[in-house]
Design an enzyme around this catalytic site. Structure first.
Site, PDB file in Angstrom:
ATOM      1  N   HIS A  24       0.800  -1.229   0.000  1.00 37.45           N
ATOM      2  CA  HIS A  24       0.000   0.000   0.000  1.00 37.45           C
ATOM      3  C   HIS A  24       0.837   1.286   0.000  1.00 37.45           C
ATOM      4  O   HIS A  24       0.680   2.178   0.810  1.00 37.45           O
ATOM      5  CB  HIS A  24      -1.122   0.010   1.050  1.00 37.45           C
ATOM      6  CG  HIS A  24      -0.729  -0.160   2.496  1.00 37.45           C
ATOM      7  ND1 HIS A  24       0.229   0.579   3.120  1.00 37.45           N
ATOM      8  CD2 HIS A  24      -1.227  -0.984   3.442  1.00 37.45           C
ATOM      9  CE1 HIS A  24       0.308   0.226   4.380  1.00 37.45           C
ATOM     10  NE2 HIS A  24      -0.553  -0.724   4.608  1.00 37.45           N
ATOM     11  N   HIS A  78      -5.132  -9.183  14.265  1.00 33.08           N
ATOM     12  CA  HIS A  78      -5.203  -7.911  13.516  1.00 33.08           C
ATOM     13  C   HIS A  78      -6.092  -8.102  12.284  1.00 33.08           C
ATOM     14  O   HIS A  78      -5.934  -9.074  11.551  1.00 33.08           O
ATOM     15  CB  HIS A  78      -3.783  -7.522  13.106  1.00 33.08           C
ATOM     16  CG  HIS A  78      -3.652  -6.222  12.387  1.00 33.08           C
ATOM     17  ND1 HIS A  78      -4.583  -5.204  12.459  1.00 33.08           N
ATOM     18  CD2 HIS A  78      -2.664  -5.756  11.562  1.00 33.08           C
ATOM     19  CE1 HIS A  78      -4.166  -4.185  11.717  1.00 33.08           C
ATOM     20  NE2 HIS A  78      -3.022  -4.498  11.156  1.00 33.08           N
ATOM     21  N   GLU A  80      -6.284  -6.209   9.532  1.00 34.48           N
ATOM     22  CA  GLU A  80      -5.810  -5.805   8.194  1.00 34.48           C
ATOM     23  C   GLU A  80      -5.657  -7.056   7.322  1.00 34.48           C
ATOM     24  O   GLU A  80      -5.236  -8.117   7.782  1.00 34.48           O
ATOM     25  CB  GLU A  80      -4.486  -5.023   8.299  1.00 34.48           C
ATOM     26  CG  GLU A  80      -4.223  -4.235   7.024  1.00 34.48           C
ATOM     27  CD  GLU A  80      -3.132  -3.165   7.161  1.00 34.48           C
ATOM     28  OE1 GLU A  80      -2.443  -3.097   8.195  1.00 34.48           O
ATOM     29  OE2 GLU A  80      -2.975  -2.383   6.201  1.00 34.48           O
ATOM     30  N   ASP A  82      -3.798  -8.347   5.137  1.00 34.56           N
ATOM     31  CA  ASP A  82      -2.604  -9.185   4.955  1.00 34.56           C
ATOM     32  C   ASP A  82      -2.574 -10.306   5.995  1.00 34.56           C
ATOM     33  O   ASP A  82      -1.883 -11.309   5.813  1.00 34.56           O
ATOM     34  CB  ASP A  82      -1.311  -8.356   4.990  1.00 34.56           C
ATOM     35  CG  ASP A  82      -1.215  -7.379   6.138  1.00 34.56           C
ATOM     36  OD1 ASP A  82      -2.264  -6.924   6.643  1.00 34.56           O
ATOM     37  OD2 ASP A  82      -0.092  -7.041   6.538  1.00 34.56           O
ATOM     38  N   HIS A 144      -0.772  -0.895  14.765  1.00 35.38           N
ATOM     39  CA  HIS A 144      -1.058   0.435  14.288  1.00 35.38           C
ATOM     40  C   HIS A 144      -2.534   0.643  13.920  1.00 35.38           C
ATOM     41  O   HIS A 144      -2.876   1.671  13.325  1.00 35.38           O
ATOM     42  CB  HIS A 144      -0.178   0.730  13.055  1.00 35.38           C
ATOM     43  CG  HIS A 144      -0.511  -0.188  11.894  1.00 35.38           C
ATOM     44  ND1 HIS A 144      -0.888   0.281  10.671  1.00 35.38           N
ATOM     45  CD2 HIS A 144      -0.584  -1.536  11.800  1.00 35.38           C
ATOM     46  CE1 HIS A 144      -1.142  -0.737   9.850  1.00 35.38           C
ATOM     47  NE2 HIS A 144      -0.955  -1.846  10.527  1.00 35.38           N
ATOM     48  N   ASP A 163       2.027  -7.013  13.985  1.00 35.71           N
ATOM     49  CA  ASP A 163       2.856  -6.092  13.199  1.00 35.71           C
ATOM     50  C   ASP A 163       4.058  -5.559  13.987  1.00 35.71           C
ATOM     51  O   ASP A 163       5.094  -5.240  13.387  1.00 35.71           O
ATOM     52  CB  ASP A 163       2.011  -4.904  12.707  1.00 35.71           C
ATOM     53  CG  ASP A 163       1.138  -5.262  11.505  1.00 35.71           C
ATOM     54  OD1 ASP A 163       1.466  -6.215  10.783  1.00 35.71           O
ATOM     55  OD2 ASP A 163       0.117  -4.577  11.304  1.00 35.71           O
ATOM     56  N   TYR A 191      10.175  -0.458   8.446  1.00 30.94           N
ATOM     57  CA  TYR A 191       8.790  -0.830   8.774  1.00 30.94           C
ATOM     58  C   TYR A 191       8.219   0.140   9.819  1.00 30.94           C
ATOM     59  O   TYR A 191       7.122   0.674   9.674  1.00 30.94           O
ATOM     60  CB  TYR A 191       8.762  -2.272   9.311  1.00 30.94           C
ATOM     61  CG  TYR A 191       7.370  -2.801   9.462  1.00 30.94           C
ATOM     62  CD1 TYR A 191       6.772  -3.530   8.446  1.00 30.94           C
ATOM     63  CD2 TYR A 191       6.615  -2.551  10.609  1.00 30.94           C
ATOM     64  CE1 TYR A 191       5.482  -4.000   8.559  1.00 30.94           C
ATOM     65  CE2 TYR A 191       5.328  -3.013  10.735  1.00 30.94           C
ATOM     66  CZ  TYR A 191       4.769  -3.742   9.708  1.00 30.94           C
ATOM     67  OH  TYR A 191       3.479  -4.197   9.826  1.00 30.94           O
ATOM     68  N   HIS A 222       5.248 -10.322  10.236  1.00 29.31           N
ATOM     69  CA  HIS A 222       6.001 -10.164   8.989  1.00 29.31           C
ATOM     70  C   HIS A 222       7.473 -10.461   9.262  1.00 29.31           C
ATOM     71  O   HIS A 222       8.028  -9.979  10.247  1.00 29.31           O
ATOM     72  CB  HIS A 222       5.939  -8.725   8.467  1.00 29.31           C
ATOM     73  CG  HIS A 222       4.572  -8.259   8.083  1.00 29.31           C
ATOM     74  ND1 HIS A 222       3.925  -8.683   6.948  1.00 29.31           N
ATOM     75  CD2 HIS A 222       3.729  -7.391   8.683  1.00 29.31           C
ATOM     76  CE1 HIS A 222       2.748  -8.094   6.861  1.00 29.31           C
ATOM     77  NE2 HIS A 222       2.595  -7.311   7.918  1.00 29.31           N
TER      78      HIS A 222
HETATM   79 FE1  FEO Z   1      -1.294  -3.920   9.770  1.00 27.02          FE
HETATM   80 FE2  FEO Z   1       0.680  -6.398   8.575  1.00 27.02          FE
HETATM   81  O1  FEO Z   1      -0.886  -5.420   8.768  1.00 27.02           O
END
Ligand code: FEO
Length: 391
Positions: A24, A78, A80, A82, A144, A163, A191, A222
């Site tokens: 993104h 989370h 999000e 991903d 976040h 994250d 990051y 990640h």
């Molecule tokens: Fe906030 Fe890795 O997604």
């Protein structure tokens, strides 16, 4: 596809996104991973999933250990996509599984997928017993997103931090013992600078909340898993969350006929004469997300644009918008640029620096092409304003 054993009965079953180059808007030159973790106890638990297009890869890794239909709990640390993107397909396979998430997490998952899974919402301190283990949840609000949380297993001294502490790295290596530490820290810094920077005070709260836990493994969502270098990454997070900088300057500019570039070089000379390290970036050549990796550790941010149509250049505008959103604090900032007749660019930059609460150095504005005398004057004027290691 093989699962990777992390600890007894705990496996990495994530997906590797080798070709991801843009997350993104954040350039991910090293790709990324979406880390899902499987715990096989009396109950079988999956912590987070992967982007939807890596579902088959995740499922194959889970199947390397157990029949995926045996999963009892899917913990969504989370919302999000991903990390949640494979929950819809997975829950078709396990419709009776419980989806454990925070209260904002449930709201977010419902809004994203429109499904009424068997939700169980948790908050900081809540626990679920899965057999030989108890899993404890710690909210990581705004690190976040509002829904972020971490999952901790006391028996294993492992925290699944989502994250937080992550890095965008695609690799066959899973552990920090196998991967060059300097690259790991560099990617963790990038990051943080591009994702987490606005939330320093929330990160400080999370670091405080984690203090009572005995941790020998940090398993983020990640990149690489931290085992040997936990003190190093915690130390970096303390610095980044506290907006602590190094005596360093990042100079960013775009230029039309190289006059603003000449000023950038004169500024660089001033800082170097004071033994302050500089990084210089032309916005036509470097992506804003790469520049943030230096901004995060810089005490000084200098930004230059010529005036074009009574305004700043679009590249500079884009960087400023990004920078303002990421909200670095405790820095000094300097606006500069050349102009032909109207000269609004420097004031526009300076106004945004003011809105950001940065400490302003005297701005630099030159008409048309600055000559050698003018450039020398600029260098001297800046030297008189700044301290410096030997200054
Ligand atoms: Fe906030 Fe890795 O997604």
């Amino acid at each position: 596809m093989k699962a990777v054993k992390i600890k007894e009965n705990i496996y990495w079953v994530g997906g590797i996104d080798w070709n991801l180059r843009n997350f993104h808007g954040y350039m991910t030159q090293r790709g990324s991973t979406y880390n899902a973790y499987l715990i096989t106890d009396k109950k079988t638990v999956l912590i987070d999933t992967v982007k939807h297009y890596l579902y088959d890869e995740m499922l194959a890794r889970i199947s390397d250990i157990i029949d995926p239909k045996k999963i009892d709990y899917v913990i969504s640390n989370h919302v999000e996509m991903d990390h949640s993107g494979s929950i819809p397909r997975l829950t078709e396979l396990i419709p009776n599984a419980t989806v454990v998430t925070s209260s904002p997490g449930e709201k977010g998952l419902r809004a994203h997928y429109g499904k009424s899974w068997n939700f169980k919402t948790v908050k900081t301190g809540d626990k679920i017993n899965i057999g030989a283990r108890e899993l404890t949840f710690v909210m990581e609000q705004m690190v976040h997103w509002p829904d972020n949380m971490a999952t901790y297993s006391e028996k294993d001294k492992i925290i699944f931090s989502n994250d937080a502490f992550g890095q965008h790295i695609a690799s066959s290596e899973r552990f920090d013992t196998e991967y060059p530490l300097d690259i790991l820290i560099e990617e963790a810094r990038k990051y943080y600078a591009n994702i987490v920077l606005p939330y320093g005070s929330q990160v400080q709260k999370v670091l405080e909340a984690l203090k009572p836990f005995e941790i020998d493994t940090i398993a983020p969502s990640h990149g690489i898993i931290w085992t040997e270098h936990i003190p190093e990454i915690l130390n970096e997070y303390v610095k980044w969350a506290g907006n602590q900088t190094e005596g360093k300057c990042t100079i960013v500019y775009d230029t039309m006929w190289q006059s603003t570039e000449k000023i950038a070089m004169a500024i660089k000379n001033a800082f170097e004469n004071k033994n302050i390290r500089c990084k210089i970036y032309n916005l036509k050549l470097t992506h804003i997300s790469d520049i943030m990796s230096d901004v995060i550790t810089s005490k000084y941010i200098c930004l230059g644009s010529p005036t074009l149509n009574n305004n700043i250049l679009p590249t500079v505008s884009s960087f400023l918008t990004y920078l303002k959103g990421l909200a670095p604090k405790n820095r000094a900032a300097l606006a500069f640029g050349s102009f032909g007749w109207s000269g609004q660019s420097v004031g526009i930059i300076e106004n945004i620096f003011k809105e950001m609460g940065l400490n302003l150095l005297d701005s630099i504005k030159t008409q048309y092409v600055p000559d050698e005398k003018k450039l020398k004057q600029i260098t001297e004027d800046i030297q008189n304003q700044i301290g410096g290691n030997n200054g």
